[in-house]
Write an enzyme that holds these catalytic residues in place. Structure first.
Site, PDB file in Angstrom:
ATOM      1  N   PHE A 148       0.804  -1.239   0.117  1.00 42.94           N
ATOM      2  CA  PHE A 148      -0.093   0.065  -0.223  1.00 42.94           C
ATOM      3  C   PHE A 148       0.923   1.228  -0.080  1.00 42.94           C
ATOM      4  O   PHE A 148       0.413   2.261  -0.238  1.00 42.94           O
ATOM      5  CB  PHE A 148      -0.892  -0.043   1.126  1.00 42.94           C
ATOM      6  CG  PHE A 148      -0.268   0.451   2.502  1.00 42.94           C
ATOM      7  CD1 PHE A 148      -0.049   1.686   2.641  1.00 42.94           C
ATOM      8  CD2 PHE A 148       0.049  -0.495   3.354  1.00 42.94           C
ATOM      9  CE1 PHE A 148       0.447   2.268   4.026  1.00 42.94           C
ATOM     10  CE2 PHE A 148       0.917  -0.229   4.343  1.00 42.94           C
ATOM     11  CZ  PHE A 148       0.931   1.136   4.935  1.00 42.94           C
ATOM     12  N   LYS A 172      -1.174  -7.245  -9.149  1.00 39.28           N
ATOM     13  CA  LYS A 172      -2.130  -7.022  -8.001  1.00 39.28           C
ATOM     14  C   LYS A 172      -1.691  -6.201  -7.230  1.00 39.28           C
ATOM     15  O   LYS A 172      -0.846  -6.412  -6.422  1.00 39.28           O
ATOM     16  CB  LYS A 172      -2.034  -8.664  -7.486  1.00 39.28           C
ATOM     17  CG  LYS A 172      -3.265  -8.953  -6.587  1.00 39.28           C
ATOM     18  CD  LYS A 172      -3.714  -7.945  -5.868  1.00 39.28           C
ATOM     19  CE  LYS A 172      -3.206  -8.195  -4.251  1.00 39.28           C
ATOM     20  NZ  LYS A 172      -3.696  -7.125  -3.251  1.00 39.28           N
ATOM     21  N   GLU A 175      -4.881  -3.896  -2.070  1.00 45.92           N
ATOM     22  CA  GLU A 175      -6.381  -3.515  -1.741  1.00 45.92           C
ATOM     23  C   GLU A 175      -6.650  -2.451  -0.961  1.00 45.92           C
ATOM     24  O   GLU A 175      -7.959  -1.584  -1.111  1.00 45.92           O
ATOM     25  CB  GLU A 175      -7.341  -4.628  -1.222  1.00 45.92           C
ATOM     26  CG  GLU A 175      -7.055  -4.861   0.240  1.00 45.92           C
ATOM     27  CD  GLU A 175      -5.460  -5.894   0.460  1.00 45.92           C
ATOM     28  OE1 GLU A 175      -4.638  -5.566  -0.443  1.00 45.92           O
ATOM     29  OE2 GLU A 175      -5.297  -6.229   1.440  1.00 45.92           O
ATOM     30  N   SER A 225       5.356  -7.010   3.467  1.00 45.60           N
ATOM     31  CA  SER A 225       5.729  -7.417   4.792  1.00 45.60           C
ATOM     32  C   SER A 225       6.559  -8.556   4.444  1.00 45.60           C
ATOM     33  O   SER A 225       6.466  -9.604   3.977  1.00 45.60           O
ATOM     34  CB  SER A 225       4.744  -7.233   5.862  1.00 45.60           C
ATOM     35  OG  SER A 225       3.844  -8.279   5.590  1.00 45.60           O
ATOM     36  N   CYS A 280       9.464   1.881   3.589  1.00 48.93           N
ATOM     37  CA  CYS A 280      10.137   0.887   3.718  1.00 48.93           C
ATOM     38  C   CYS A 280      11.814   1.311   4.165  1.00 48.93           C
ATOM     39  O   CYS A 280      12.654   0.588   4.696  1.00 48.93           O
ATOM     40  CB  CYS A 280      10.453  -0.277   2.747  1.00 48.93           C
ATOM     41  SG  CYS A 280      11.027   0.288   1.164  1.00 48.93           S
ATOM     42  N   GLU A 379       9.136  -4.007  13.025  1.00 46.50           N
ATOM     43  CA  GLU A 379       9.004  -2.925  12.132  1.00 46.50           C
ATOM     44  C   GLU A 379       7.666  -2.474  12.592  1.00 46.50           C
ATOM     45  O   GLU A 379       6.608  -2.931  12.484  1.00 46.50           O
ATOM     46  CB  GLU A 379       8.878  -3.393  10.721  1.00 46.50           C
ATOM     47  CG  GLU A 379       8.588  -2.193   9.812  1.00 46.50           C
ATOM     48  CD  GLU A 379       8.403  -2.811   8.305  1.00 46.50           C
ATOM     49  OE1 GLU A 379       7.703  -3.661   8.033  1.00 46.50           O
ATOM     50  OE2 GLU A 379       8.882  -2.201   7.624  1.00 46.50           O
TER      51      GLU A 379
END
Ligand code: NAD
Length: 494
Positions: A148, A172, A175, A225, A280, A379
């Site tokens: 995301f 993909k 969402e 992740s 990240c 994290e």
């Protein structure tokens, strides 16, 4: 309510039997919904990609490059429109969203040089009258699964090089902010990409698993992740695919006693709290070496009091909300538990109050953090900066090298020798010297070590050309006029 569907074979399509909410994180309202693809719909996208691949692969390299030149123009001219879409679903401030588009454009520029990247090698006269050359040919259908936090840049990290190499793609996206991927697919089409070369399926695990298990998908690029990256790597490689699965991070920034402290404090704030820490490559641990820790912590504390937190659409905001209510609550739980773990809470962002139901939290600063504490090990992916105090450079290196992640790191120093030694010693994939977020420019490749990347290839740039192609080596002899001889021995080049 708008429903974001899929993009298959050049058209928006898909049933809305199963949908997921898409939030505006600044208001907390579900303002859109996204269709969650069934396995059948994903198969349809794979079939479209497979059908388009033959012709795309046969198109001339110059024609392919044209698409990227045109796409670059579209992205540059319509950056604001795309940034607004990102902000409406991700929440990051508009200038940050525009920055993400500009970093994505670097990948499109790299892809436009495909003629150069796809050049093979040739050796003449390896034996008498025999030449050898190698070519790079596409893998076929590539599946790209994205997180995301960069809904434009990360898809472009993958899709640009994959398509340039003659592959077709099923993307993909997350969402949580799916609209940008549909916008990108339409922009590619406008730039001249034939239908079926880039398909987008929206949804969740059902869609991902179908991609991982399809015998028609040759390669998987994943960013997300660490636990999901690891499971994607294991399942896709067990299915015989090549996989690159980039995971999470815990990035340390070392500040040496000789560093410009003001500059280091400003850099740490920007890198820790920019995009609400949902990067990240965000700095989440500041390693203060020697006796500068008090001054450094103080410099950060005084400056962050003025940070303006608000809706990403407000040009006064420097930091927006987090992606979901659940994620905001999880981030806050780390801060709330920090004191009990033995950390010193210098600034508690969870106490900051905001109007409305947006997923906001304030920025937090924790001191005296140590390995073993939850705030150090996990994290957090939010606006929380932990300070670890060490006495020496060697302790700083030992700390970082013992960490399970190895995405990015930085050292702040005025000493070239220390910086050089750090580059040599540190077990991390991307290193900054007085640069807090060392995301490599598009002509280099991006990737971490250890739990930050599963697979062998870094993403985008030169390594992506190898990842998205298979090498073929051809040995050639043209008949001369010497009489043919039968020889059952293994051919020697001597
Ligand atoms: P995520 O792992 O939850 O999701 C990533 C993708 O995987 C999404 O498309 C999601 O739909 C899909 N997914 C989620 N659960 C799945 C499951 N059980 N099975 C199959 N697919 C599943 O990650 P996120 O929350 O979207 O993104 C944030 C994470 O991504 C952070 O950990 C961050 O560090 C990482 N990240 C890493 C990099 C990098 O370059 N290393 C870059 C950006 C983000």
């Amino acid at each position: 309510m708008t429903t974001i569907r899929h993009y298959i074979d050049g058209a928006e399509t898909g049933t809305t039997d199963r949908t997921l909410p898409v939030y505006d994180p600044a208001t907390g309202g579900a303002h859109r919904q996204v269709a969650a693809a069934s396995a059948q719909e994903v198969e349809q996208a794979i079939a479209s990609a497979k059908a388009a691949q033959k012709a795309w692969r046969a198109s001339s390299l110059i024609k392919r490059a044209d698409v990227f030149f045109r796409l670059r123009q579209i992205l540059a001219e319509r950056t604001d429109e795309l940034a607004a879409i990102v902000t409406s679903e991700h929440g990051k401030v508009l200038s940050d969203a525009a920055g993400e588009v500009s970093r994505g454009i670097e990948n499109v520029e790299f892809a436009a040089g495909l003629l150069h990247h796809l050049k093979g090698e040739r050796a003449e006269q390896v034996s008498r009258g025999v030449d050898v050359h190698s070519v790079k040919q596409p893998v076929g259908v590539v599946a790209c699964i994205t997180p995301f936090n960069f809904p434009v840049m990360v898809p472009l990290w993958m899709v640009a090089s994959a398509i340039a190499c003659g592959n077709t793609v099923v993307l993909k996206p997350s969402e949580k902010d799916p609209s940008a991927a549909i916008w990108l697919a339409k922009a590619f089409q406008e730039a001249g990409l034939p239908d079926g070369v880039l398909n987008v399926v929206n949804g969740d695990k059902t869609a991902v698993d179908t991609l991982l298990d399809s015998t028609d998908v040759g390669a998987i690029s994943f960013v997300g992740s660490t636990p999901i990256a690891k499971s994607i790597y294991e399942r896709a490689s067990a299915n015989g695919k090549r996989v690159q699965a980039l995971g999470g991070a815990k990035n340390h920034m070392v500040v040496m006693p000789d560093a410009d402290l003001d500059g280091a404090a400003a850099a740490a704030i920007s890198a820790a709290y920019g995009s609400a820490g949902e990067r990240c490559m965000a700095v989440s641990v500041l390693v203060a070496v020697g006796d500068i820790a008090d001054d450094l912590v103080d410099g950060i504390r005084t400056r962050i009091a003025d940070l303006r937190i608000g809706a990403g659409t407000d040009s006064a905001s420097e930091m927006g909300p987090l992606i979901t209510r659940e994620h905001r609550d999880k981030v806050e739980s780390y801060v709330k538990g920090a004191a009990a773990e033995g950390a010193t809470v210098i600034v508690d962002g969870t106490q900051k109050r905001f109007e409305g139901d947006g997923f906001f939290t304030g920025v937090s600063l924790l001191d005296n953090v140590r390995p073993g504490m939850q705030v150090y090990e996990d994290e957090i992916f939010g606006p929380v900066l932990s300070v670890v105090r060490v006495e020496t450079y060697a302790e700083a290196v030992e700390l970082i090298n013992a960490n399970a992640f190895g995405n990015g790191t930085a050292i702040f120093t005025r000493d070239g020798g220390t910086a050089r030694q750090f580059e040599f010693d540190i077990e991390v994939g991307m290193v900054g010297v007085n640069v807090p977020i060392p995301v490599p420019v598009g002509a280099f490749s991006f990737g971490g070590w250890k739990n930050s990347l599963f697979g062998d290839s870094h993403i985008y740039g030169p390594e992506s050309i190898n990842f998205y192609t298979r090498s073929k080596v051809v040995t050639t002899r043209w008949p001369d006029h010497t009489p043919a001889q039968v020889d059952l021995g293994f051919p020697s080049n001597h």
